[in-house]
Design an enzyme around this catalytic site. Structure first.
Site, PDB file in Angstrom:
ATOM      1  CB  ALA A   1      -5.227  17.765 -35.578  1.00 39.00           C
TER       2      ALA A   1
ATOM      3  CD  GLU B   1      -3.914  20.280 -33.127  1.00 34.37           C
ATOM      4  OE1 GLU B   1      -3.355  21.351 -33.401  1.00 34.37           O
ATOM      5  OE2 GLU B   1      -3.286  19.242 -32.880  1.00 34.37           O
TER       6      GLU B   1
END
Length: 882
Positions: A269, A305
């Protein structure tokens, strides 16, 4: 022609950019093959740069359409433009505006860096240096700009248009079938955090109110029809936002936070500001398609993230040598989040297993490097376990040394002092030095030195004086004689036959001894009986420990230690010793385990009788033997993977046979009631983990009984965790039942690529001679695609990393399969190809025959034509003398 050797970039050569870019206005007109990007850059000379320097912008495979300075076209002699860069020979010495128009082909961008199309969706990946594939730019993390992005596309092709920051305007383009959206990010950021997405996407959404009173619209965008499988990811976002406020005082700072899942992605990600783009395997989940491990991974990576919003975005890296500053710190933060969401003890064991499986071998092989590298040729090859996992361990050690309160105060100071800047490791440590008054220069050596330290420990008990002394000595492989010792926090205690031993006046504070010398000693007074030392509790430092401890003493720790990690570690160390001894003796697999192994298994049985049902997740970990890689890592040289495999299977067979009745009883006790709904929570996952571990051990000991149990579970399982566990057990047992189950699974899930990835991996890791032929047949399966990183990693990646006997075949066939795949993928996607090369990281530790074949294969790869910089760098480092 062959790619030229990439230049070496060195930390010591860092200097500030000669120019800064304060504002970036982008107009991106999406088209499958001819996207136009108009970038208007507000540029000024950097007072810290070289006066009168040329403006040198980065580029990669760009097609320049037009160029203007302060609105006027530039004369051809004023600049030089190439696909790989643009130079303005004599830029103004005052602020100016440069307008650049480029044309790019997103469909042809198989590198998946910059702007590309994935299954009809336009998306970007700009870390580390992908923005230069969109427009010419100062593509370095210390150049931070405020971005406004206008995105335009045909409405029917891309009804959803997303960018960084907050939405400010949207509408139709008059007289066309196109529409647009304008996004503005008020927070200065480097180019690697830029993102946009355009396509047909479904979404799930909610709202979150921050501790500062801001209402945030939270959305998770996925392929239409898969919205229900995004619910867990959405929940993980909200839990991450709330946890970061509680644990670190960090509130979100925009009105919108979006996550987008795409099927073609090089990484897990990406933390782009306000618009995180994810590999869809870390977003999509349902009980029918995802395992408990999938749910845990989604939770952790969503959190990782999101946490980058502060540790990476608001405070970013001055240069790529500081990569650990954002990644190591954020891994530590996501580990703490997962520990609070699940079992802290179980999660800590999982963290250490990952570190030992990935980072310890990296430290011991030709790809070893410091947590903060001193040089690189291709930065994409330094997104490593050393930077991430070992980087996180350094942060954890720092917290152990200074205490939780001081650590939180130091984090608050770090964020406050460096908000909106590009920071360094020195800036990070300075914040903690300021709040504690401690000089952390000695501790900073952890960032500079490669290799895994070894700590030799000797215990001496004086019965007459009731005194116990521990002598410590530290060494670091590859460190020079004049290299200073490291600062090593040793969390410890003493344990006896009846339980923990309390000492009236312990010689350490809060149970932590700081070893900061090459040699040191620690003396406990008033110890009435010989103790067993419980060292490095909670794995308080990423080191190897050498101490003469008997199996009986280790099993005392398994029974009585108050530290869950060292209880688990005690069982691991006994199992390792048994497997290493058998490997070195060359005992045939048919030869049964001896009395020492039987005693160990009896201890495991007693442990299960006492605690299996009270903490099934922990019990499953205690029953999980060290991997073949763990055994190889401990042996270190002249490794024979076949001997290790045989030794491990023999011990697993012994456990299954000796504890068979207990394991069958456990399976029945842990079976979920009929009709009970699936839950991915930690307690439910732990029960499934132990139940499926019991099945696997039964199948290893008694293949006929195991196959019957596994086949029944495969047919009746109500969730993917149990069905896949049954298939994995069946896959280890040759015969019709295996082939029928594999065929049924492949047929049932033909339309679900992420589920088929599991099917590919299970077959790739079958430890049999026929697996190579099986893999080649699967490469011809229509569901497999060499252009999709997930497919390649699930098949060839799983084979090379997890099937040690077949990958390391003495005839070299396993190495050749990987080499062929690397070269085929490298022509399209160098990053994915380079990551496959990590499987060769331990080739120098193999026995001579395999070692010679591995080296020959590496040299064949090195001699290939048109090798990418990424793979050329990896093979070059792998072949350099160790």
């Amino acid at each position: 022609m062959r790619t030229e050797t990439p230049p070496t970039i060195r930390l010591e050569d860092y200097r500030p950019s000669d120019h800064l870019i304060d504002r970036v206005d982008l107009d991106v007109r999406l088209d499958p093959h001819a996207t136009r990007v108009r970038a208007t850059l507000a540029i000024r000379p950097n007072p810290a740069g070289r006066e009168g320097a040329a403006l040198v912008l980065d580029g990669d495979e760009l097609d320049l359409v037009s160029l203007a300075l302060d609105g006027a076209p530039l004369a051809p002699e004023a600049y030089e433009a190439r696909p790989a860069g643009l130079v303005l020979h004599a830029p103004p010495q005052a602020p100016f505006t440069l307008t650049i128009e480029t044309r790019i082909d997103p469909t042809a961008n198989t590198k998946l860096m910059g702007l590309y199309r994935s299954s009809g969706v336009y998306c970007t990946q700009c870390e580390a240096d992908g923005f230069r594939r969109i427009t010419y730019f100062l593509d370095r993390p210390d150049v931070m700009s405020v971005y406004t992005t206008r995105i335009e596309a045909p409405r029917d092709e891309a009804p959803v248009l997303l960018g960084n920051g907050n939405p400010v305007e949207a509408g139709d383009v008059p007289g066309t079938d196109r529409h647009f959206a304008v996004w503005h990010d008020p927070h200065p950021k480097p180019a690697y955090l830029f993102a946009l997405v355009g396509g047909r996407l479904g979404a799930v959404s909610t709202r979150f109110t921050t501790m500062e009173g801001r209402t945030v619209a939270v959305g998770v965008y996925v392929e239409p029809g898969k919205e229900a499988r995004a619910a867990y990811a959405l929940d993980a976002v909200v839990r991450s936002m709330a946890w970061d406020e509680r644990a670190f005082g960090r509130a979100y700072d925009l009105d919108v936070f979006n996550v987008v899942a795409v099927s073609d992605f090089n990484m897990g990600a990406m933390e782009n500001k306000g618009l995180n783009i994810f590999n869809d395997k870390y977003v999509l989940a349902s009980p029918e398609t995802a395992t408990d491990q999938d749910y845990a991974n989604i939770e952790a990576i969503i959190a990782h993230e999101y946490f980058h919003n502060w540790s990476g975005n608001r405070v970013t890296c001055r240069d790529w040598f500081q990569l650990c500053l954002k990644e190591g710190l954020t891994v530590f933060r996501d580990q703490e989040f997962s520990s609070d969401m699940r079992s802290r003890a179980v999660h800590r064991i999982g963290e250490v297993r990952t570190l030992r499986a990935r980072q310890f071998p990296e430290d011991a092989g030709p790809l070893a490097h410091p947590v903060r590298p001193k040089q690189y040729a291709e930065i994409n090859n330094f997104y490593t376990a050393t930077v991430y996992e070992k980087g996180a361990e350094i942060v954890r050690m720092l917290r152990t040394l200074i205490g939780e309160a001081a650590f939180r105060a130091g984090m608050d100071r770090y964020f406050a002092e460096n908000d909106g800047t590009a920071a360094t490791v020195e800036d990070f440590l300075a914040a903690f030095a300021a709040v504690t008054g401690r000089d952390l220069a000695h501790f900073a050596q952890w960032y500079e030195r490669p290799g895994t330290p070894r700590i030799a420990v000797e215990g001496h008990y004086d019965a007459a004086g009731q005194r116990y002394r521990l002598d410590f000595r530290q060494t670091r492989p590859g460190a020079g004689a004049d290299a200073p010792p490291l600062v090593v926090p040793v969390a410890l205690g003493l344990v006896g036959e009846a339980g923990p031993i309390e000492v009236a006046s312990p010689p350490v504070q809060d149970g932590v001894f700081v070893l900061d010398k090459a040699e040191d000693s620690l003396v406990f007074e008033g110890v009435v009986a010989p103790p067993v030392p419980s060292l490095f509790r909670g794995f308080s430092a990423p080191v190897r420990v050498d101490m003469a401890v008997t199996d009986a003493e280790r099993l005392i720790l398994l029974r009585h230690d108050t530290d869950p990690f060292n209880r688990w570690e005690a069982a691991q160390r006994v199992a390792l010793r048994l497997m290493i001894d058998r490997t070195r003796a060359g005992a045939p697999e048919a030869e049964e385990a001896g009395p020492e192994a039987q005693a160990f298994v009896a201890a495991l049985g007693a442990f299960l009788d006492g605690e299996a049902l009270s903490d099934p997740a922990f019990a499953a970990l205690v029953l999980t033997l060290p991997s073949e890689g763990d055994v190889a890592s401990e042996i270190g040289t002249d490794i024979d993977p076949d001997a290790i495999f045989a030794a491990r299977r023999t011990l697993r067979r012994q456990i299954g046979r000796q504890l068979g009745a207990r394991l069958e009883t456990l399976r029945e006790a842990l079976d979920a009631p009929a009709g009970a709904p699936f839950s991915p929570d930690a307690a439910s996952a732990g029960r499934r983990a132990l139940r499926n571990m019991a099945l696997d051990l039964i199948a290893t000991a008694d293949p006929e009984r195991g196959a019957a149990l596994a086949a029944r579970q495969f047919e009746t399982a109500g969730n993917m965790t149990d069905r896949l566990a049954a298939l994995a057990s069946l896959a280890q047992i040759p015969g019709e039942a295996r082939e029928a189950a594999l065929a049924a699974f492949g047929r049932d899930w033909r339309g679900e690529p992420l589920v088929l990835d599991k099917w590919f991996s299970i077959q790739a890791t079958i430890p049999e001679d026929g697996t190579l032929a099986r893999i080649r047949a699967l490469q011809a399966d229509p569901a497999y695609s060499v252009t999709n990183p997930n497919r390649v990693r699930s098949l060839v990646g799983a084979f090379s990393l997890a099937n040690q006997t077949q990958f390391n075949r003495p005839d070299g066939a396993g190495f050749r399969l990987l080499a062929e795949t690397v070269l085929a993928v490298d022509a399209r996607n160098p990053q994915t190809a380079a990551r496959l090369m990590t499987a060769f990281g331990s080739w120098r530790q193999l026995e001579p025959v395999r070692r010679a074949v591995a080296e020959a294969t590496l040299r064949e790869i090195a001699g290939a034509k048109q090798l990418s910089r990424d793979v050329a760098d990896m093979v070059g480092r792998s072949l350099r003398a160790g």
